[in-house]
Design a protein around this motif. Structure first.
Motif, short mmCIF file in Angstrom:
data_model
loop_
_atom_site.label_atom_id
_atom_site.label_comp_id
_atom_site.label_asym_id
_atom_site.label_seq_id
_atom_site.Cartn_x
_atom_site.Cartn_y
_atom_site.Cartn_z
N SER A 178 0.76 -1.16 -0.03
CA SER A 178 0.08 -0.03 -0.24
C SER A 178 0.86 1.35 -0.04
N LEU A 179 0.66 2.13 -0.82
CA LEU A 179 1.58 3.36 -1.08
C LEU A 179 0.66 4.46 -0.48
N ASP A 180 0.94 4.99 0.64
CA ASP A 180 0.33 6.19 1.23
C ASP A 180 0.80 7.38 0.79
N GLY A 181 -0.06 8.42 0.14
CA GLY A 181 0.58 9.70 -0.29
C GLY A 181 0.02 9.85 -1.50
N ASP A 182 0.25 11.23 -2.00
CA ASP A 182 -0.37 11.71 -3.22
C ASP A 182 0.61 11.30 -4.44
N GLY A 183 1.75 10.82 -4.32
CA GLY A 183 2.82 10.66 -5.27
C GLY A 183 3.62 11.75 -5.70
N ASP A 184 3.31 12.97 -5.02
CA ASP A 184 4.22 14.23 -5.51
C ASP A 184 5.32 14.25 -4.48
N ALA A 185 5.54 13.38 -3.54
CA ALA A 185 6.62 13.56 -2.57
C ALA A 185 7.78 13.19 -3.37
N SER A 186 9.16 13.88 -2.98
CA SER A 186 10.40 13.46 -3.37
C SER A 186 10.95 12.30 -2.57
N ALA A 187 10.48 12.14 -1.13
CA ALA A 187 10.94 10.96 -0.39
C ALA A 187 9.93 10.09 -0.01
N VAL A 188 10.19 8.85 0.18
CA VAL A 188 9.41 7.49 0.64
C VAL A 188 9.94 6.80 1.77
#
Length: 192
Positions: free
Chosen positions: A17-27
């Protein structure tokens, strides 16, 4: 925060599950606790970290059980997937997942482990693996933890110049999940 369900590529069945809007530069890739004891990507500690992060969070489930070998490979697969999409990749794990994170920490930008085991089921020495990590380190654990030897791992992290944090709690940090999530997120935010 939106969540996207994924099947990670590779030879093992690894769901995420990927939490976030996908615009972040870090994960931050989050390793769950022991799958044979009900651990999965929906674990409360992993969710608390994900909720507190400014970065995106990739929580995953291990593929078929192999006593730690395949589970480390699953963590590396998740990190490789993340590295293709993000500028910076952190690795986090709780309990068994903390041991997996520390033993699989190759090419990541920061590593954090909550109540990590000192040895994986396949015999991998997590304490010894700490000295091989070339990234900032954080270990947190409960002062009343009588389930794992997290204090041994924390001592190794301190020897390497990493950060250690204790919580007035047992192994599961029950009732302290939000505080733990905030502490982990704050530490990662200082590295991303």
């Amino acid at each position: 925060m939106p969540t996207e369900r994924l099947a990670l590529p590779g030879g093992r069945d690894v769901r995420a599950s990927l939490d976030g809007d996908g615009d972040a530069s870090a994960v931050v890739v989050a390793c769950p606790p022991h799958p044979r004891q009900g651990g999965d990507r929906h674990d409360a500690r992993l969710r608390a970290v994900s909720d507190a992060l400014d970065a995106d969070c990739l929580r995953f489930d291990y593929g078929p059980w192999t006593e730690g070998r395949g589970e480390r490979a699953d963590a590396r697969t998740a990190c490789d997937w993340a590295a293709e999409r993000y500028d910076r990749v952190g690795l986090f794990g709780y309990s068994f997942g903390g041991g997996v994170a520390l033993a699989a920490a190759e090419g990541v930008d920061a590593v954090a482990a909550l109540a990590p085991v000192a040895r994986l089921d396949d015999g991998t020495d997590v304490v010894a693996a700490v000295s091989e990590i070339d990234a900032p380190l954080w270990v947190g654990y409960g002062t009343r933890d009588d389930v794992v030897d997290a204090d041994r791992v924390a001592a190794a992290v301190a020897e390497e110049g990493g950060t250690t944090t204790t919580f007035s709690a047992g192994h599961g940090v029950t009732g302290r999940e939000a505080a733990v999530g905030e502490a982990v997120a704050e530490w990662f935010d200082g590295r991303f």
